[in-house]
Every structure is written in C-alpha cells, then in structure tokens.
Design a protein around this motif. Sequence first.
Motif, PDB file in Angstrom:
ATOM      1  N   LYS A  39     -14.435  -4.920   0.307  1.00 30.32           N
ATOM      2  CA  LYS A  39     -13.686  -5.965   1.017  1.00 30.32           C
ATOM      3  C   LYS A  39     -12.291  -5.421   1.287  1.00 30.32           C
ATOM      4  O   LYS A  39     -11.503  -5.205   0.357  1.00 30.32           O
ATOM      5  CB  LYS A  39     -13.631  -7.231   0.161  1.00 30.32           C
ATOM      6  CG  LYS A  39     -12.804  -8.376   0.751  1.00 30.32           C
ATOM      7  CD  LYS A  39     -13.370  -8.908   2.036  1.00 30.32           C
ATOM      8  CE  LYS A  39     -12.699 -10.230   2.415  1.00 30.32           C
ATOM      9  NZ  LYS A  39     -12.971 -10.604   3.822  1.00 30.32           N
ATOM     10  N   LEU A  40     -11.969  -5.192   2.560  1.00 31.99           N
ATOM     11  CA  LEU A  40     -10.752  -4.473   2.927  1.00 31.99           C
ATOM     12  C   LEU A  40      -9.569  -5.427   3.099  1.00 31.99           C
ATOM     13  O   LEU A  40      -9.060  -5.641   4.208  1.00 31.99           O
ATOM     14  CB  LEU A  40     -10.989  -3.661   4.200  1.00 31.99           C
ATOM     15  CG  LEU A  40     -12.148  -2.663   4.145  1.00 31.99           C
ATOM     16  CD1 LEU A  40     -12.199  -1.848   5.426  1.00 31.99           C
ATOM     17  CD2 LEU A  40     -12.046  -1.760   2.928  1.00 31.99           C
ATOM     18  N   GLU A  41      -9.132  -5.987   1.986  1.00 31.13           N
ATOM     19  CA  GLU A  41      -7.945  -6.850   2.036  1.00 31.13           C
ATOM     20  C   GLU A  41      -6.678  -6.031   2.277  1.00 31.13           C
ATOM     21  O   GLU A  41      -5.596  -6.585   2.464  1.00 31.13           O
ATOM     22  CB  GLU A  41      -7.844  -7.656   0.748  1.00 31.13           C
ATOM     23  CG  GLU A  41      -6.975  -8.890   0.834  1.00 31.13           C
ATOM     24  CD  GLU A  41      -7.468  -9.966   1.806  1.00 31.13           C
ATOM     25  OE1 GLU A  41      -6.707 -10.906   2.071  1.00 31.13           O
ATOM     26  OE2 GLU A  41      -8.623  -9.866   2.290  1.00 31.13           O
ATOM     27  N   GLY A  47      -0.169  -6.152   4.087  1.00 34.39           N
ATOM     28  CA  GLY A  47      -0.893  -5.130   3.347  1.00 34.39           C
ATOM     29  C   GLY A  47      -1.483  -5.543   2.026  1.00 34.39           C
ATOM     30  O   GLY A  47      -1.883  -4.688   1.237  1.00 34.39           O
ATOM     31  N   SER A  48      -1.593  -6.851   1.756  1.00 29.20           N
ATOM     32  CA  SER A  48      -2.238  -7.275   0.504  1.00 29.20           C
ATOM     33  C   SER A  48      -2.734  -8.707   0.607  1.00 29.20           C
ATOM     34  O   SER A  48      -2.336  -9.466   1.501  1.00 29.20           O
ATOM     35  CB  SER A  48      -1.280  -7.151  -0.694  1.00 29.20           C
ATOM     36  OG  SER A  48      -0.518  -8.322  -0.866  1.00 29.20           O
ATOM     37  N   PHE A  49      -3.587  -9.084  -0.339  1.00 35.15           N
ATOM     38  CA  PHE A  49      -4.147 -10.427  -0.380  1.00 35.15           C
ATOM     39  C   PHE A  49      -3.097 -11.502  -0.585  1.00 35.15           C
ATOM     40  O   PHE A  49      -3.349 -12.694  -0.361  1.00 35.15           O
ATOM     41  CB  PHE A  49      -5.177 -10.517  -1.514  1.00 35.15           C
ATOM     42  CG  PHE A  49      -4.552 -10.614  -2.885  1.00 35.15           C
ATOM     43  CD1 PHE A  49      -4.341 -11.846  -3.496  1.00 35.15           C
ATOM     44  CD2 PHE A  49      -4.152  -9.466  -3.571  1.00 35.15           C
ATOM     45  CE1 PHE A  49      -3.753 -11.935  -4.756  1.00 35.15           C
ATOM     46  CE2 PHE A  49      -3.580  -9.546  -4.816  1.00 35.15           C
ATOM     47  CZ  PHE A  49      -3.366 -10.786  -5.413  1.00 35.15           C
ATOM     48  N   LYS A  50      -1.903 -11.124  -1.003  1.00 37.99           N
ATOM     49  CA  LYS A  50      -0.866 -12.102  -1.361  1.00 37.99           C
ATOM     50  C   LYS A  50      -0.500 -13.031  -0.206  1.00 37.99           C
ATOM     51  O   LYS A  50      -0.002 -14.146  -0.440  1.00 37.99           O
ATOM     52  CB  LYS A  50       0.383 -11.381  -1.847  1.00 37.99           C
ATOM     53  CG  LYS A  50       0.228 -10.635  -3.165  1.00 37.99           C
ATOM     54  CD  LYS A  50       0.235 -11.563  -4.353  1.00 37.99           C
ATOM     55  CE  LYS A  50       0.321 -10.795  -5.664  1.00 37.99           C
ATOM     56  NZ  LYS A  50       0.341 -11.700  -6.830  1.00 37.99           N
ATOM     57  N   ASN A  80       4.435  -7.012  -3.642  1.00 40.47           N
ATOM     58  CA  ASN A  80       3.568  -7.639  -2.655  1.00 40.47           C
ATOM     59  C   ASN A  80       3.794  -9.133  -2.507  1.00 40.47           C
ATOM     60  O   ASN A  80       3.716  -9.666  -1.404  1.00 40.47           O
ATOM     61  CB  ASN A  80       2.105  -7.380  -3.032  1.00 40.47           C
ATOM     62  CG  ASN A  80       1.704  -5.935  -2.841  1.00 40.47           C
ATOM     63  OD1 ASN A  80       2.326  -5.203  -2.079  1.00 40.47           O
ATOM     64  ND2 ASN A  80       0.663  -5.514  -3.536  1.00 40.47           N
ATOM     65  N   ALA A  81       4.069  -9.839  -3.599  1.00 36.96           N
ATOM     66  CA  ALA A  81       4.279 -11.284  -3.509  1.00 36.96           C
ATOM     67  C   ALA A  81       5.544 -11.598  -2.720  1.00 36.96           C
ATOM     68  O   ALA A  81       5.558 -12.506  -1.875  1.00 36.96           O
ATOM     69  CB  ALA A  81       4.360 -11.894  -4.905  1.00 36.96           C
ATOM     70  N   GLY A  82       6.611 -10.864  -2.991  1.00 38.87           N
ATOM     71  CA  GLY A  82       7.846 -11.082  -2.251  1.00 38.87           C
ATOM     72  C   GLY A  82       7.656 -10.821  -0.772  1.00 38.87           C
ATOM     73  O   GLY A  82       8.121 -11.593   0.086  1.00 38.87           O
ATOM     74  N   LEU A  83       6.968  -9.726  -0.439  1.00 35.58           N
ATOM     75  CA  LEU A  83       6.712  -9.408   0.963  1.00 35.58           C
ATOM     76  C   LEU A  83       5.902 -10.519   1.630  1.00 35.58           C
ATOM     77  O   LEU A  83       6.189 -10.924   2.763  1.00 35.58           O
ATOM     78  CB  LEU A  83       5.953  -8.092   1.063  1.00 35.58           C
ATOM     79  CG  LEU A  83       6.725  -6.830   0.681  1.00 35.58           C
ATOM     80  CD1 LEU A  83       5.775  -5.640   0.595  1.00 35.58           C
ATOM     81  CD2 LEU A  83       7.836  -6.550   1.676  1.00 35.58           C
ATOM     82  N   ALA A  84       4.889 -11.014   0.940  1.00 31.65           N
ATOM     83  CA  ALA A  84       4.026 -12.039   1.520  1.00 31.65           C
ATOM     84  C   ALA A  84       4.776 -13.330   1.771  1.00 31.65           C
ATOM     85  O   ALA A  84       4.636 -13.953   2.837  1.00 31.65           O
ATOM     86  CB  ALA A  84       2.832 -12.288   0.594  1.00 31.65           C
ATOM     87  N   GLY A 306      -4.861  -4.179  -1.971  1.00 30.67           N
ATOM     88  CA  GLY A 306      -3.556  -3.883  -1.407  1.00 30.67           C
ATOM     89  C   GLY A 306      -3.413  -2.441  -0.979  1.00 30.67           C
ATOM     90  O   GLY A 306      -4.053  -1.540  -1.538  1.00 30.67           O
ATOM     91  N   ALA A 307      -2.548  -2.227   0.025  1.00 31.30           N
ATOM     92  CA  ALA A 307      -2.365  -0.881   0.589  1.00 31.30           C
ATOM     93  C   ALA A 307      -0.913  -0.446   0.620  1.00 31.30           C
ATOM     94  O   ALA A 307      -0.577   0.517   1.311  1.00 31.30           O
ATOM     95  CB  ALA A 307      -2.934  -0.834   2.005  1.00 31.30           C
ATOM     96  N   ASN A 308      -0.038  -1.123  -0.112  1.00 23.71           N
ATOM     97  CA  ASN A 308       1.386  -0.800  -0.055  1.00 23.71           C
ATOM     98  C   ASN A 308       1.694   0.341  -1.028  1.00 23.71           C
ATOM     99  O   ASN A 308       1.955   0.125  -2.203  1.00 23.71           O
ATOM    100  CB  ASN A 308       2.220  -2.044  -0.365  1.00 23.71           C
ATOM    101  CG  ASN A 308       2.078  -3.080   0.742  1.00 23.71           C
ATOM    102  OD1 ASN A 308       2.143  -2.745   1.918  1.00 23.71           O
ATOM    103  ND2 ASN A 308       1.845  -4.322   0.371  1.00 23.71           N
TER     104      ASN A 308
END
Length: 325
Positions: A39-41, A47-50, A80-84, A306-308
């Motif tokens: 599953k390519l989240e 760049g992430s599920f967040k 990732n959470a901050g970015l989202a 995630g991909a970051n």
Amino acid sequence: MALDDVREAADRVRGWVRRTPLMDLAPGDDRLPGVAVLKLETTQHTGSFKARGAFNRILAARARGELDPAVGVVAASGGNAGLAHAYAAARLGVPATVFVPRTAPRTKVARLESYGASVIAVGTEYAEAYDAAVAHVERTTAVFCHAYDQPEVVAGAGTLGLELLDQCETVGPVDTVVVAVGGGGLVGGVAAALEGRASVVGVEPVGAATLHTALARGAPVDVPVAGVAADSLGARRVGAIAWEVVRRTGVRSVLVDDADIVAARRELWQRYRLVVEHGAAAAVAALTSGTYRPEPGERVALVLCGANTDVADLAAPAPGTDPPS
C-alpha cells in the motif's frame, strides 16, 4: 475508536486526501514472503499517511464550530505530523502554528514554512515543543492537533484500512496487514477499520518499542527512544486510543533492529525502485528479516507509510543485492 468512526472520517476527508495505489508483487517473491500487495501511502499528500488524520481533525473541528479561521490550528512536530497539519491548514485556508525543537533540521523547518506555517523553535526535545503548543492553545484558543492520540487523527489514519479493503476487492482479499508503529495512530486506526475482517501486525524498532513494551507490561509506559527510525517512530509512549484498540482487536507486535531497517529500505529501492523513510522500512524489515513469518497461504498487505527521507544514501547497491534490470 470503532469502525463507524473510521467510516465517518472517510466521508469527511473524501476529496481532500489521495486514494493511494496498491502495488502487487510477483507470486512467491523470495524477499517478501506472503506479501500480496504494497500500500503506497508514500504517494499521499506531504509524503505520509498523516495527511488523513490532519484533514479529519481540522475539518471536524470546523464542522463543530471550534475552529476560529483567524487563529487556526497548532501542532508540535518537526516531522510528518507537522507537515500534514500545516498542509491541511493551508488547503483549508486557516493559519497553522507549528512548534518544533531547536534541534529540528533546517530542511524540515523550511518545508513547514513552504506550506505557510508559522514555525516556532522551543527547547531541545519534542516534549518541550509539545508543552509550548499546549500553552499556545490556552492563550489563543487555536485548535490543537495531536500527532497521533486524538480521536479524529486516529480515525483519519484508519481510512487507509477501509481504502485497502475496497481495493482488495479487485486484487484479492488479504488476511493480515503489517504496519509500522510509533505513537500508535496508524495501527490503532487501521485495526479499528479492519476489526473482524483482517488481522494487524505492528512493527517497531528495538530502540523505540512503545507498543511492544506496553503489551509486555499490561499498560502504556514511557520507553527510551533511539535508532535510525526515531524521527518518525520516536514516540516515548503508545497513545491511549491505540492501546484500547490494540487490546480489543488482538494486534500482534514484533521488533526489528536498525541494521534490518536500513537493509530493507535500501532493498525497496534496489528491487522495486520505491523510496521510503526508515519508519516505513521498519514494516518491511519484519518480512525481510524473518521476524514475522506468514503462515502458508497467508496473504499479507504491507503498508509503506511515509517517504520523507534523504535519498542520498540510496545510490549504492545494498550488499548482495543486484540492481533491477
């Protein structure tokens, strides 16, 4: 946290988040035994599920009349959470304030700022940034967005699970879904979405074993955090919401070490040309290292969450791995 909460989140975020693709693997792949699909989240916004939980949190607060469009939202996270949350706030036209430790990499701060967030550096650890964010809420009535332990955030993450089940109607059912665990938002949401329909295995680094330790001791406790995946899986304690779901649904937990995480991340690039962060590679490492061994005939879905990451170290082939032809 139950299936209805996740369904409500799916209705709310539809049109705001991407329906991320599945990648099917050749039957009998010797390096990922039992894995039917990835599953390519990694292709999700930011760049992430967040992004799923961020949109659900902010949209729900707006629907309840809690969101002051002049004040906006606040989060504590340089990752990732901050970015989202910064991205979701920008899309929804409200301000975002993100507190980060002073040690946060400049590249992450710059990316937060590129989404229009006001970034405030406080202290040297996440806990200090978190306390500053809570104080900001008390001063301003901004909507606080937790990285992983809020109902809307967990339910939003769970929409990944519902989406996966829907996609598997085409490619065939899966028995088990393997996900990485940090604070538990993803594993809690996915387990709630899949309850009674598929089992869930949570994978953690040895150096940040929040869920594994909680299961061993019978309750969430603080754990030391270290290792290559600490930037994304570095929560000190599994969230209360995830803990309740894990106990109810029987989520299993396995651990992987840093060497296996690094090797799995490089192998994903060398074999499949997939770029992931170390946190996402932790889930892969459970299969490539043999820490999790599917039963004969078991069909596994592996979530790449995630991909970051810095891609500079992916150029050289992993030891013993031939580049794809």
